[in-house]
Design a protein around this motif. Structure first.
Motif, short mmCIF file in Angstrom:
data_model
loop_
_atom_site.label_atom_id
_atom_site.label_comp_id
_atom_site.label_asym_id
_atom_site.label_seq_id
_atom_site.Cartn_x
_atom_site.Cartn_y
_atom_site.Cartn_z
N GLY A 172 0.89 -1.40 0.04
CA GLY A 172 0.34 -0.30 -0.02
C GLY A 172 0.66 1.21 -0.19
N ASN A 173 1.67 1.34 0.55
CA ASN A 173 3.11 1.99 0.75
C ASN A 173 3.31 2.39 -0.91
OD1 ASN A 173 2.62 3.25 4.00
ND2 ASN A 173 3.46 1.55 3.85
N SER B 152 -8.33 -2.59 -5.51
CA SER B 152 -7.68 -2.27 -4.03
C SER B 152 -8.44 -3.93 -2.92
CB SER B 152 -7.42 -1.71 -2.97
OG SER B 152 -7.44 -1.97 -1.78
N ASP B 153 -7.71 -4.68 -3.01
CA ASP B 153 -7.61 -5.79 -1.69
C ASP B 153 -8.12 -5.34 -0.77
OD1 ASP B 153 -8.40 -7.99 -0.54
OD2 ASP B 153 -6.10 -8.94 -0.44
N LYS C 1 0.62 -4.75 6.51
CA LYS C 1 0.91 -3.93 6.91
C LYS C 1 -0.19 -2.70 6.89
CE LYS C 1 5.35 -4.77 5.57
NZ LYS C 1 6.84 -4.81 3.90
N MET C 2 -0.50 -2.80 5.53
CA MET C 2 -1.40 -1.77 5.32
C MET C 2 -3.33 -2.33 4.38
SD MET C 2 -1.96 1.95 3.49
CE MET C 2 -0.24 2.91 4.32
N PHE D 187 -5.90 2.70 3.34
CA PHE D 187 -5.43 2.80 1.94
C PHE D 187 -6.21 3.86 1.64
CE2 PHE D 187 -4.80 1.96 -2.59
CZ PHE D 187 -3.96 2.19 -2.41
N ALA D 188 -7.74 3.32 1.39
CA ALA D 188 -8.92 3.94 0.92
C ALA D 188 -8.67 4.91 1.45
CB ALA D 188 -9.97 3.32 0.89
N SER D 189 -8.85 5.35 2.76
CA SER D 189 -8.66 6.57 3.89
C SER D 189 -7.42 7.19 3.16
CB SER D 189 -8.21 6.31 4.92
OG SER D 189 -8.59 7.23 5.29
#
Length: 103
Positions: free
Chosen positions: A36-37, A53-54, A59-60, A65-67
């Motif tokens: 995600g990073n 996105s899964d 990790k993230m 990630f969406a936020s």
């Protein structure tokens, strides 16, 4: 058109990439990430038109990630698709709470 795929599974990323390539959308570029990073860094620097996105990742996760994506590029709320092998209703509701409405 920049399409970003985020999934910790290489198999899922390859399937999505193949599907999207078969659609043969003119001028589309597909960027695939397992982290995600890295995906956030790409979007921050280059923007995106569509994101897949899964939800459940190490990790993230997809919620965070969406936020973060929506802080960088709020217009992606209309073009963010959550994907998951988990049919847990709570996961989908939590994604909706983060502004995701396409699954």
């Amino acid at each position: 058109m920049k399409i970003v795929i985020l999934d910790d599974s290489l198999t899922i990323r390859m399937i999505l990439e193949s599907f999207l390539e078969d659609l043969d959308v003119d001028d589309s570029e597909i960027y695939s990430y397992e982290n995600g990073n890295e995906a956030l860094e790409f979007i921050e620097q280059n923007g995106a038109d569509i994101v897949f996105s899964d939800i459940n990742m190490p990790k993230m996760d997809g919620y965070e990630f969406a936020s973060e994506v929506f802080k960088i590029q709020p217009s992606l709320k209309k073009a963010f698709f959550a994907i998951s092998g988990d049919e847990n209703r709570e996961s989908f509701m939590k994604m909706k709470d983060n502004g995701v409405y396409r699954f």
